[in-house]
Design a protein around this motif. Structure first.
Motif, PDB file in Angstrom:
ATOM      1  N   GLN A   1       0.830  -1.208   0.000  1.00 57.84           N
ATOM      2  CA  GLN A   1       0.000   0.000   0.000  1.00 57.84           C
ATOM      3  C   GLN A   1       0.864   1.257   0.000  1.00 57.84           C
ATOM      4  N   TYR A   2       1.985   1.209   0.714  1.00 57.10           N
ATOM      5  CA  TYR A   2       2.877   2.371   0.733  1.00 57.10           C
ATOM      6  C   TYR A   2       3.483   2.600  -0.654  1.00 57.10           C
ATOM      7  N   GLU A   3       3.916   1.538  -1.310  1.00 56.13           N
ATOM      8  CA  GLU A   3       4.522   1.694  -2.631  1.00 56.13           C
ATOM      9  C   GLU A   3       3.520   2.222  -3.650  1.00 56.13           C
ATOM     10  N   ALA A   4       2.240   1.917  -3.443  1.00 53.66           N
ATOM     11  CA  ALA A   4       1.215   2.392  -4.370  1.00 53.66           C
ATOM     12  C   ALA A   4       0.832   3.840  -4.130  1.00 53.66           C
ATOM     13  N   THR A   5       0.916   4.292  -2.869  1.00 59.28           N
ATOM     14  CA  THR A   5       0.451   5.645  -2.523  1.00 59.28           C
ATOM     15  C   THR A   5       1.566   6.597  -2.133  1.00 59.28           C
ATOM     16  N   GLN A   6       2.729   6.058  -1.738  1.00 54.19           N
ATOM     17  CA  GLN A   6       3.842   6.861  -1.216  1.00 54.19           C
ATOM     18  C   GLN A   6       3.441   7.641   0.033  1.00 54.19           C
ATOM     19  N   GLN A   7       2.489   7.114   0.784  1.00 54.11           N
ATOM     20  CA  GLN A   7       2.063   7.688   2.053  1.00 54.11           C
ATOM     21  C   GLN A   7       2.140   6.623   3.138  1.00 54.11           C
ATOM     22  N   LYS A   8       2.417   7.074   4.350  1.00 60.23           N
ATOM     23  CA  LYS A   8       2.559   6.134   5.461  1.00 60.23           C
ATOM     24  C   LYS A   8       1.316   5.277   5.591  1.00 60.23           C
ATOM     25  N   GLN A   9       1.516   3.974   5.766  1.00 57.88           N
ATOM     26  CA  GLN A   9       0.416   3.032   5.879  1.00 57.88           C
ATOM     27  C   GLN A   9       0.504   2.281   7.209  1.00 57.88           C
ATOM     28  N   ARG A  10      -0.688   2.030   7.784  1.00 55.34           N
ATOM     29  CA  ARG A  10      -0.764   1.244   9.015  1.00 55.34           C
ATOM     30  C   ARG A  10      -1.894   0.222   8.875  1.00 55.34           C
ATOM     31  N   VAL A  11      -1.567  -1.011   9.184  1.00 59.91           N
ATOM     32  CA  VAL A  11      -2.531  -2.102   9.136  1.00 59.91           C
ATOM     33  C   VAL A  11      -2.572  -2.745  10.520  1.00 59.91           C
ATOM     34  N   PHE A  12      -3.784  -2.908  11.071  1.00 61.53           N
ATOM     35  CA  PHE A  12      -3.952  -3.495  12.395  1.00 61.53           C
ATOM     36  C   PHE A  12      -4.628  -4.850  12.278  1.00 61.53           C
ATOM     37  N   THR A  13      -4.202  -5.782  13.106  1.00 59.45           N
ATOM     38  CA  THR A  13      -4.846  -7.092  13.153  1.00 59.45           C
ATOM     39  C   THR A  13      -4.549  -7.750  14.494  1.00 59.45           C
ATOM     40  N   ASP A  14      -5.222  -8.865  14.749  1.00 54.58           N
ATOM     41  CA  ASP A  14      -4.999  -9.675  15.951  1.00 54.58           C
ATOM     42  C   ASP A  14      -4.205 -10.924  15.603  1.00 54.58           C
ATOM     43  N   LEU A  15      -3.273 -11.266  16.462  1.00 56.81           N
ATOM     44  CA  LEU A  15      -2.535 -12.522  16.362  1.00 56.81           C
ATOM     45  C   LEU A  15      -2.784 -13.324  17.630  1.00 56.81           C
ATOM     46  N   HIS A  16      -2.595 -14.622  17.565  1.00 57.87           N
ATOM     47  CA  HIS A  16      -2.660 -15.478  18.753  1.00 57.87           C
ATOM     48  C   HIS A  16      -1.272 -16.110  18.905  1.00 57.87           C
ATOM     49  N   TYR A  17      -0.623 -15.737  19.993  1.00 59.15           N
ATOM     50  CA  TYR A  17       0.807 -16.032  20.119  1.00 59.15           C
ATOM     51  C   TYR A  17       1.087 -16.573  21.510  1.00 59.15           C
ATOM     52  N   LYS A  18       2.015 -17.523  21.578  1.00 56.78           N
ATOM     53  CA  LYS A  18       2.455 -18.083  22.859  1.00 56.78           C
ATOM     54  C   LYS A  18       3.967 -18.097  22.896  1.00 56.78           C
ATOM     55  N   ALA A  19       4.529 -17.286  23.771  1.00 58.35           N
ATOM     56  CA  ALA A  19       5.983 -17.292  23.968  1.00 58.35           C
ATOM     57  C   ALA A  19       6.384 -18.557  24.721  1.00 58.35           C
ATOM     58  N   GLY A  20       7.689 -18.837  24.715  1.00 60.72           N
ATOM     59  CA  GLY A  20       8.157 -20.063  25.339  1.00 60.72           C
ATOM     60  C   GLY A  20       7.861 -20.143  26.817  1.00 60.72           C
ATOM     61  N   THR A  21       7.838 -18.991  27.520  1.00 58.52           N
ATOM     62  CA  THR A  21       7.601 -18.981  28.963  1.00 58.52           C
ATOM     63  C   THR A  21       6.126 -18.817  29.321  1.00 58.52           C
ATOM     64  N   TRP A  22       5.269 -18.595  28.322  1.00 60.98           N
ATOM     65  CA  TRP A  22       3.848 -18.369  28.608  1.00 60.98           C
ATOM     66  C   TRP A  22       3.134 -19.697  28.802  1.00 60.98           C
ATOM     67  N   ARG A  23       2.133 -19.711  29.665  1.00 63.16           N
ATOM     68  CA  ARG A  23       1.377 -20.934  29.923  1.00 63.16           C
ATOM     69  C   ARG A  23       0.264 -21.147  28.907  1.00 63.16           C
ATOM     70  N   CYS A  24      -0.065 -20.101  28.114  1.00 62.38           N
ATOM     71  CA  CYS A  24      -1.160 -20.232  27.153  1.00 62.38           C
ATOM     72  C   CYS A  24      -0.962 -19.223  26.033  1.00 62.38           C
ATOM     73  N   ARG A  25      -1.742 -19.376  24.958  1.00 65.32           N
ATOM     74  CA  ARG A  25      -1.748 -18.407  23.873  1.00 65.32           C
ATOM     75  C   ARG A  25      -2.509 -17.162  24.315  1.00 65.32           C
ATOM     76  N   ARG A  26      -2.000 -16.008  23.885  1.00 63.03           N
ATOM     77  CA  ARG A  26      -2.625 -14.745  24.266  1.00 63.03           C
ATOM     78  C   ARG A  26      -2.860 -13.890  23.029  1.00 63.03           C
ATOM     79  N   ARG A  27      -3.784 -12.959  23.184  1.00 61.97           N
ATOM     80  CA  ARG A  27      -4.095 -12.043  22.088  1.00 61.97           C
ATOM     81  C   ARG A  27      -2.990 -11.006  21.967  1.00 61.97           C
ATOM     82  N   VAL A  28      -2.454 -10.871  20.768  1.00 64.62           N
ATOM     83  CA  VAL A  28      -1.433  -9.869  20.475  1.00 64.62           C
ATOM     84  C   VAL A  28      -1.951  -8.972  19.351  1.00 64.62           C
ATOM     85  N   ILE A  29      -1.925  -7.679  19.572  1.00 65.70           N
ATOM     86  CA  ILE A  29      -2.328  -6.709  18.553  1.00 65.70           C
ATOM     87  C   ILE A  29      -1.088  -6.326  17.746  1.00 65.70           C
ATOM     88  N   LEU A  30      -1.201  -6.423  16.433  1.00 66.93           N
ATOM     89  CA  LEU A  30      -0.116  -6.027  15.535  1.00 66.93           C
ATOM     90  C   LEU A  30      -0.458  -4.697  14.876  1.00 66.93           C
TER      91      LEU A  30
END
Length: 437
Positions: A271-300
């Motif tokens: 999108q940036y290459e098409a418009t040459q303007q700063k672009q931001r895309v938001f989404t949710d990920l489900h991620y579990k780090a090695g020390t975490w006991r469960c998957r958690r919601r991560v906002i990207l």
């Protein structure tokens, strides 16, 4: 014989007239607004309550400067811009300051104030923090539905051989690493720490104590823990989930997160290459780090601009749309950094030059007390005025730094404020709000 004539200062002439100055005006103050601090302090009873918690080992028959007077002298001085004890060698004779402290004689000297600070200990620091929290609770007339507790650490550079100072690789100097906790504009914790520790050290214990006390008063309040990636620790997240505390905390980048977020990073780049303007895309990920006991919601936040890709991650258990949570909830923590700057730059929280540890912690809290008084003045008397969002330095300049002639006799004390003071209507409005009767 000593020369009692004040030294004369000569300035360039104006229209053939000599311009001369002397420090011989008598009872004139440059801090006519210091009485506003006294008035708000009387409403809060802040210094009085803290003074009651301070042990005084001196002989009661020989005390000239009670603890409450020394505390007020020091706190009001910081609020008015006098950061050093040396300033009080002359400031102690200012009648406006004497009136604010409720004395009719010279205030404590720098030596007296130094001995006062040296008596600080761990117990006093605990009791002062209890009073700060009590002041915060008392500021609410009705129970709040939700509270956001902001945690952040900052560097406090030192230039001597103070106890607990270490070299910090990130800040590249010798410093302390104080921890601050704010809720909105109100400071709940200012905790001095050595700098050879994890930036999140003790934050879990402090959060637990705060949550316990706040829920004693408001059982139904929702508490949200907010911090940058330096406070993303799996044990703290686990504790929040067990205790029903919400959190929104920054999460450091790593290769696994980058692989998971690659489609959205590519989308932002395209999108940036098409418009040459700063672009931001938001989404949710489900991620579990090695020390975490469960998957958690991560906002990207997949951001792409002229400098390239800049993905950011936030872990949270709050419900809501990803972009709204990131922009309106998480990014709002930047206001806390402004409050820390007020304490560090405007109220001299970094004047930790004592050789011993507890006096330096005491100085940090003295700055916090000065901030608490000014913040209460801003919240109670400056609401809906031009200074409603002003910094401590601006409030000091426009409301405290007023030239005045002081006349004191057995019947009254009069402050004849400058006739050309430009904020007279604002000053009158503040006084009316603080003293409605």
């Amino acid at each position: 014989m000593p020369n009692c004539t004040a030294a004369q200062i000569d300035f360039p002439a104006f229209k053939r007239r000599k311009i001369q100055a002397q420090f011989s005006g008598g009872a004139i103050t440059s801090d006519g607004g210091v009485l506003l601090l006294r008035t708000i302090d009387q409403q809060l009873q802040l210094t009085q309550r803290i003074a009651e918690q301070m042990h005084d080992p001196r002989d009661p028959e020989r005390i000239r400067h009670p603890v409450v007077d020394l505390l007020r002298q020091r706190v009001y001085g910081l609020a008015c811009g006098y950061e050093d004890l040396n300033d009080h060698d002359t400031l102690r004779n200012d009648i406006a300051f004497q009136t604010a402290v409720e004395k009719d004689q010279a205030l404590g000297s720098r030596s007296t104030l130094c001995r006062f600070e040296q008596r600080a200990d761990r117990g006093l620091m605990w009791r002062m923090h209890e009073e700060l929290l009590a002041q915060f609770i008392a500021s609410y007339k009705t129970p709040p539905k939700s509270l956001i507790l902001d945690f952040d650490a900052t560097d406090d550079p030192v230039h001597g051989e103070q106890q607990g100072r270490f070299f910090h690789g990130y800040y590249r100097n010798y410093c302390f690493l104080p921890l601050y906790v704010f809720c909105g504009n109100q400071c709940l914790v200012s905790y001095l720490r050595p700098s050879n520790i994890d930036g999140a050290k003790h934050s879990w214990a402090i959060l637990a104590l705060l949550v316990k006390r706040l829920r004693q008063v408001w059982p139904d309040v929702q508490i949200i823990f907010r911090g940058d990636s330096g406070f993303c620790r799996h044990r703290m997240l686990n504790w929040c989930e067990r205790k029903g505390v919400r959190y929104i905390v920054g999460l450091a980048k790593n290769q696994r997160l980058k692989r998971l977020s690659q489609p959205w990073i590519e989308q932002a780049r395209t999108q940036y290459e098409a418009t040459q303007q700063k672009q931001r895309v938001f989404t949710d990920l489900h991620y579990k780090a090695g020390t975490w006991r469960c998957r958690r919601r991560v906002i990207l936040k997949a951001e792409h601009m002229s400098q390239g890709s800049n993905p950011r991650y936030v872990v949270t258990n709050l419900a809501g749309e990803a972009q709204t949570l990131y922009e309106q909830v998480y990014c709002a923590r930047g206001e806390m950094e402004n409050r820390i700057k007020e304490q560090q730059l405007d109220l001299f929280a970094d004047r930790t030059s004592c050789s011993l540890w507890w006096p330096n912690q005491f100085r940090l809290l003295l700055s916090t007390l000065a901030y608490t008084l000014i913040e209460a003045l801003r919240r109670i008397a400056l609401n809906h005025t031009e200074l409603a969002q002003a910094t401590c330095a601006t409030i000091r300049l426009k409301l405290f730094k007023i030239g005045a002639v002081v006349i004191r006799n057995t019947r009254r004390i009069r402050l004849l404020l400058s006739s050309h003071y430009p904020f007279q209507s604002l000053f009158r409005s503040v006084c009316q709000r603080l003293c409605p009767d």
